[in-house]
Enzyme design. Structure first.
Site, PDB file in Angstrom:
ATOM      1  N   ASP A 334      14.241 -22.722  28.099  1.00 64.38           N
ATOM      2  CA  ASP A 334      15.264 -22.900  29.131  1.00 64.38           C
ATOM      3  C   ASP A 334      15.661 -21.576  29.767  1.00 64.38           C
ATOM      4  O   ASP A 334      15.473 -20.505  29.200  1.00 64.38           O
ATOM      5  CB  ASP A 334      16.504 -23.571  28.531  1.00 64.38           C
ATOM      6  CG  ASP A 334      17.157 -22.702  27.466  1.00 64.38           C
ATOM      7  OD1 ASP A 334      16.418 -22.156  26.629  1.00 64.38           O
ATOM      8  OD2 ASP A 334      18.403 -22.577  27.471  1.00 64.38           O
ATOM      9  N   GLU A 335      16.226 -21.675  30.948  1.00 61.94           N
ATOM     10  CA  GLU A 335      16.884 -20.565  31.644  1.00 61.94           C
ATOM     11  C   GLU A 335      16.040 -19.285  31.670  1.00 61.94           C
ATOM     12  O   GLU A 335      16.535 -18.198  31.343  1.00 61.94           O
ATOM     13  CB  GLU A 335      18.245 -20.282  30.999  1.00 61.94           C
ATOM     14  CG  GLU A 335      19.215 -21.447  31.120  1.00 61.94           C
ATOM     15  CD  GLU A 335      20.574 -21.134  30.527  1.00 61.94           C
ATOM     16  OE1 GLU A 335      21.590 -21.494  31.146  1.00 61.94           O
ATOM     17  OE2 GLU A 335      20.626 -20.539  29.432  1.00 61.94           O
ATOM     18  N   VAL A 336      14.793 -19.413  32.051  1.00 58.05           N
ATOM     19  CA  VAL A 336      13.933 -18.230  32.177  1.00 58.05           C
ATOM     20  C   VAL A 336      14.175 -17.596  33.548  1.00 58.05           C
ATOM     21  O   VAL A 336      13.875 -18.194  34.581  1.00 58.05           O
ATOM     22  CB  VAL A 336      12.449 -18.605  32.003  1.00 58.05           C
ATOM     23  CG1 VAL A 336      11.583 -17.354  32.102  1.00 58.05           C
ATOM     24  CG2 VAL A 336      12.219 -19.308  30.672  1.00 58.05           C
TER      25      VAL A 336
END
Length: 531
Positions: A334-336
């Site tokens: 997530d949230e790269v």
């Protein structure tokens, strides 16, 4: 003058408060609500220190069961300072036609097999049980040891105090979970949570019939897991190399404590983002960020262009799969943030060489390598929703964990793609509202957009998530409980169990029940007092 008198009366009337608790707690009500229950007015009294469990013989896990029976006998025996240790003189109940006498035994029947003492909880375990308290006595039956554990919890909740005595009404319960994955996520990176806090969380999970502890063990801020392969990760990446780490013995203790309560422990080592703490000891794992084609000293997500990155992950994940016995591993995804990748000339050249036109493709390339590593380790995996949304090719055995806003729509897309779904979008315990807010979690229905039985089977359940930015060992338990209890009932009970008024009185009792058992659950409904 008349106006003043009228206004004075209006304000007094408007703000008048009735004395007593805001919500009168139920007595002997079960949380989460069973699938089927019939209760009558007839009842037994229980003398705790003469009460016993009659366990099945010739089973493969006698010590496992004995441990559970000891736990629940202790819960019952310490739930009140009973005046019934000795047979009392005639009391009101002995003149009551509904009084059936003293319940001395719960007879347990294990209909199936418990193969050995090392039995592990797994996805899709049978947790069904029936529990009967009638004029013949009390009887618990289940096909599995996991159903026995859930039935013991229910039996312990049926017992309530009345005038310094313990009572249990006659009842017939047929019960089973709605979903097989009923989880709780705890973030131990943003704030380190001591082992004793995690063990209390596991106790509370058992009291609420949650069966998956999702351990978000590392993140950007700290790496508290003490790796036997790369000990330097926690030596340099934890808040403190001694007091801020989970030793191998700590991890084993947590896994075992969970196991005997029928709780799976799924580790999450988030990649390729949320890995800044990895880079304290191994900066070569992370991408160097650039400003105007000059390295600026900042580090971003893991470097997806280096074979050495995947060699490191393979070595570490080989250890993790060996340490954590569950068949699933949460790999994050997530949230790269792509800004650092965009700034790095080596990354740009790598993308050109591989004909990648988007950074989502580069992320997919990384995740595919991690997926291949876990496939080679015979481990199944969970991923955060971005991995699915960004188009990574995933086998249908993958569990996609949905967490963002508009989660029901994303979950629907996951299911229609033939993937397993797990829901958390509306169950972030780190999101606070003023006053009592458990009802918002209670009203959330993950299966709202699913209509066919085939679709519903792909929804495995969900998780309540406690992210650690603003909680520590002194505040995390009351922040979680009983708010997570609302999620637990949604995941266990029938989807038609939606009556907030009924839930209020049962949760009032259940929060006090947890308090008596040593869980610092906050009051769910406002002013009141536990007895």
């Amino acid at each position: 003058m008349r106006l003043f008198i009228f206004l004075s009366f209006f304000f007094v009337y408007t703000f008048a408060i009735r004395p007593g608790p805001v919500i009168q707690a139920s007595k002997g009500a079960v949380w989460p609500k069973p699938q089927q229950q019939e209760v009558s007015e007839t009842y037994y009294l229980i003398r705790p220190h003469s009460f016993t469990f009659e366990a099945p013989v010739n089973i493969g896990c006698p010590s496992f069961l004995d441990d559970a029976l000891t736990r629940y006998w202790t819960i019952i025996a310490t739930s009140i300072t009973s005046k019934l240790e000795e047979t009392p003189e005639a009391n009101f109940w002995e003149l009551d036609d509904n009084f059936l006498g003293y319940l001395e035994t719960l007879t347990i029947t294990l209909l199936g097999e418990c193969p050995n003492e090392n039995i592990l909880p797994e996805l899709h375990d049978n947790e069904n049980y029936t529990l009967t308290v009638d004029s013949e006595g009390a009887f618990l039956e289940s096909e599995t040891i996991w159903g026995v554990l859930r039935g013991l919890e229910t039996f312990s909740q049926l017992i309530y105090a009345e005038q310094d005595t313990l009572m249990i009404n006659t009842t017939k319960i047929v019960d089973f979970p709605r979903f097989p994955h009923r989880g709780f996520l705890l973030d131990t990176s943003r704030h380190f949570e001591p082992v004793r806090i995690i063990l209390q969380m596991l106790d509370a999970m058992a009291y609420n019939k949650l069966n998956v502890f999702h351990w978000h063990i590392t993140d950007d801020h700290s790496f508290p897991y003490k790796s036997r392969t790369y000990h330097e990760l926690s030596d340099k990446g934890a808040y403190h190399p001694v007091s801020g780490v989970y030793e191998q013995s700590d991890v084993m203790k947590i896994i075992e404590y969970a196991r005997v309560r029928g709780i799976r422990v799924i580790p999450e080592f988030d990649t390729p983002g949320h890995t800044r703490s990895w880079g304290v000891a191994h900066p070569e794992l992370l991408t160097s960020c650039f400003t105007d084609n000059v390295a600026n000293g900042e580090l971003g997500p893991m470097d997806p262009t280096k074979d050495t990155t995947y060699d490191f992950i393979n070595n570490l994940f080989t250890e993790i799969v060996d340490v954590f016995p569950d068949s699933y591993f949460h790999i994050g995804g997530d949230e790269v943030e792509f800004d650092c990748w965009k700034s790095n000339p080596d990354v740009s050249n790598f993308m050109k060489q591989n004909n990648f036109s988007t950074y989502e493709q580069l992320e997919s390339y990384f995740i595919q390598h991690v997926v291949d590593i876990l496939d080679n380790l015979s481990s199944k995996y969970l991923v955060w929703e971005e991995v699915f949304v960004n188009g990574v090719e995933l086998p249908n055995s993958t569990v996609v964990h949905v967490w963002k806003d508009n989660g029901l729509s994303t979950l629907n897309n996951v299911i229609k793609a033939g993937k397993y779904g797990l829901y958390s979008s509306c169950w972030y315990l780190s999101v606070l509202h003023s006053g009592s807010d458990w009802d918002a979690f209670y009203k959330c229905e993950p299966g709202l957009l699913l209509h066919t039985e085939e679709e519903k089977k792909l929804l495995l359940g969900g998780e309540a998530c406690m992210w650690g930015e603003y909680v520590n060992e002194f505040s995390v338990i009351p922040r979680v409980w009983p708010r997570a209890s609302a999620v637990a009932e949604r995941l266990w009970s029938d989807e038609n169990v939606v009556d907030i008024s009924d839930a209020q009185i049962r949760l009032e009792e259940h929060a006090c029940r947890m308090n008596k058992r040593g869980i610092a659950a906050q009051p769910p409904n406002g002013p009141g007092m536990c007895f």
